[in-house]
Write a protein that holds these residues in place. Structure first.
Motif, short mmCIF file in Angstrom:
data_model
loop_
_atom_site.label_atom_id
_atom_site.label_comp_id
_atom_site.label_asym_id
_atom_site.label_seq_id
_atom_site.Cartn_x
_atom_site.Cartn_y
_atom_site.Cartn_z
N VAL A 172 2.48 19.22 -34.67
CA VAL A 172 3.16 18.82 -33.44
C VAL A 172 4.52 19.52 -33.41
O VAL A 172 5.34 19.33 -34.32
CB VAL A 172 3.37 17.29 -33.36
CG1 VAL A 172 4.13 16.93 -32.08
CG2 VAL A 172 2.04 16.56 -33.41
N TRP A 197 -1.41 8.48 -23.15
CA TRP A 197 -2.42 8.82 -24.15
C TRP A 197 -2.43 10.30 -24.51
O TRP A 197 -2.57 10.67 -25.66
CB TRP A 197 -3.79 8.39 -23.62
CG TRP A 197 -4.93 8.77 -24.51
CD1 TRP A 197 -5.27 8.21 -25.71
CD2 TRP A 197 -5.88 9.81 -24.29
NE1 TRP A 197 -6.38 8.82 -26.24
CE2 TRP A 197 -6.77 9.81 -25.38
CE3 TRP A 197 -6.08 10.73 -23.26
CZ2 TRP A 197 -7.84 10.71 -25.47
CZ3 TRP A 197 -7.13 11.62 -23.35
CH2 TRP A 197 -8.00 11.60 -24.45
N SER A 231 -0.74 11.44 -30.41
CA SER A 231 -1.90 11.75 -31.24
C SER A 231 -1.79 10.97 -32.54
O SER A 231 -0.73 10.44 -32.87
CB SER A 231 -1.99 13.26 -31.52
OG SER A 231 -0.84 13.71 -32.21
N GLY A 238 3.13 13.16 -32.31
CA GLY A 238 3.22 13.53 -30.91
C GLY A 238 4.56 13.16 -30.31
O GLY A 238 5.56 13.00 -31.01
N ASP A 288 -10.30 4.71 -35.24
CA ASP A 288 -9.94 5.82 -34.36
C ASP A 288 -10.42 5.55 -32.93
O ASP A 288 -9.66 5.70 -31.96
CB ASP A 288 -10.57 7.10 -34.90
CG ASP A 288 -10.12 8.35 -34.16
OD1 ASP A 288 -10.52 8.52 -32.99
OD2 ASP A 288 -9.38 9.15 -34.75
N ARG A 303 -3.81 10.24 -36.68
CA ARG A 303 -4.80 10.52 -37.72
C ARG A 303 -5.04 9.22 -38.48
O ARG A 303 -4.10 8.54 -38.85
CB ARG A 303 -4.28 11.59 -38.67
CG ARG A 303 -5.10 11.82 -39.92
CD ARG A 303 -6.36 12.58 -39.67
NE ARG A 303 -6.14 13.92 -39.14
CZ ARG A 303 -7.13 14.76 -38.87
NH1 ARG A 303 -8.39 14.40 -39.08
NH2 ARG A 303 -6.88 15.96 -38.37
N GLY A 333 -11.41 11.39 -34.10
CA GLY A 333 -10.64 12.61 -33.98
C GLY A 333 -10.28 13.18 -35.34
O GLY A 333 -9.69 14.24 -35.44
N ASN A 364 -8.04 4.78 -29.71
CA ASN A 364 -8.16 5.64 -28.53
C ASN A 364 -8.32 4.81 -27.27
O ASN A 364 -7.69 5.07 -26.24
CB ASN A 364 -9.35 6.59 -28.69
CG ASN A 364 -8.93 7.98 -29.12
OD1 ASN A 364 -8.01 8.56 -28.57
ND2 ASN A 364 -9.62 8.51 -30.12
N ASP A 397 -2.57 18.42 -39.13
CA ASP A 397 -2.21 18.25 -37.72
C ASP A 397 -0.84 18.88 -37.51
O ASP A 397 0.01 18.87 -38.41
CB ASP A 397 -2.15 16.76 -37.35
CG ASP A 397 -3.49 16.07 -37.51
OD1 ASP A 397 -4.34 16.20 -36.62
OD2 ASP A 397 -3.69 15.40 -38.55
#
Length: 221
Positions: A157, A73, A77, A89, A58, A79, A26, A62, A155
């Motif tokens: 959030v 899930w 999120s 998240g 990653d 990185r 991701g 996941n 990213d």
């Protein structure tokens, strides 16, 4: 004759392996073709093998989140960059946050976990708005001649922008943070960008860092 054929196909196989790893991650854009994947990975200062290692982490994380009965899930999120995991998240409870951190720490190859998970609610509309903000911040960073956009990852959030990656100097890091902070809709910027001089072009020769985040408030909404 058989040996010659194997030698010709090996570079293609390696390229496709990197392409697969990038596609699973991701953290990296989907690149078409083995050659393009190798070029894209090599263009990042962290190096192609670091990109592949991060993609493996990653994919593994996941899988753990999808299988977990304690972590939602879709809300969590993350990185992965140079073996470090930034969790972002939302979660419904502190117990869910703790479990997400535990799962991230359990993955082989993870060097450090940064926890930015918040116990709060984010709507589908908020998620769409966050995606729009990320796109605007990326455009600003890639369009700025003083920041190497390939090495900065964005990213968002709940209107908080998280920056990860590498900068050649403190000035470049602050420039990226400033570009993010003046983007309309951004409430705050949390930066985990590592400052590594260009004398260290690729891993594994780069010095390891676990940077403390810079937090930059924004008055542009």
């Amino acid at each position: 004759m058989r040996e010659s054929s194997m030698k010709r196909t090996r570079p293609w196989s390696m390229g496709m392996g990197i392409a697969l790893a990038l596609g699973l991650s991701g953290c990296a854009p989907l690149l078409l073709g083995g050659g393009a994947a190798v070029t894209g990975a090599a263009a990042e200062r962290r190096g192609a093998m670091s990109v592949v290692d991060d993609a493996w982490i990653d994919a593994k994380l996941n899988t753990l989140f999808v299988r977990s009965e304690s972590v939602k899930w879709g809300n969590v999120s993350f990185r992965v960059y140079r073996g470090k995991v930034l969790l972002m998240g939302t979660a419904e409870t502190e117990a869910e946050v703790s479990e997400a951190v535990r799962l991230a720490q359990s993955v082989t190859g993870v060097k450090h976990v940064y926890n930015e998970l918040k116990v709060q609610y984010v709507s589908a509309k908020d998620i769409a708005h966050d995606a729009w903000i990320s796109a605007q911040v990326k455009a600003r960073i890639f369009g700025d001649e003083h920041v190497r956009g390939l090495d900065i990852h964005v990213d968002t959030v709940n209107q908080v922008v998280y920056l990860t990656g590498l900068a050649d100097s403190q000035a470049e890091r602050q420039r990226a943070e400033r570009l993010a902070s003046i983007t309309p809709g951004v409430k705050e910027v949390v930066s985990y960008i590592e400052v590594v001089p260009s004398d260290y072009p690729v891993s594994p020769t780069m010095p390891e860092q676990n940077p403390e985040p810079d937090t930059v408030s924004s008055d542009v909404l």
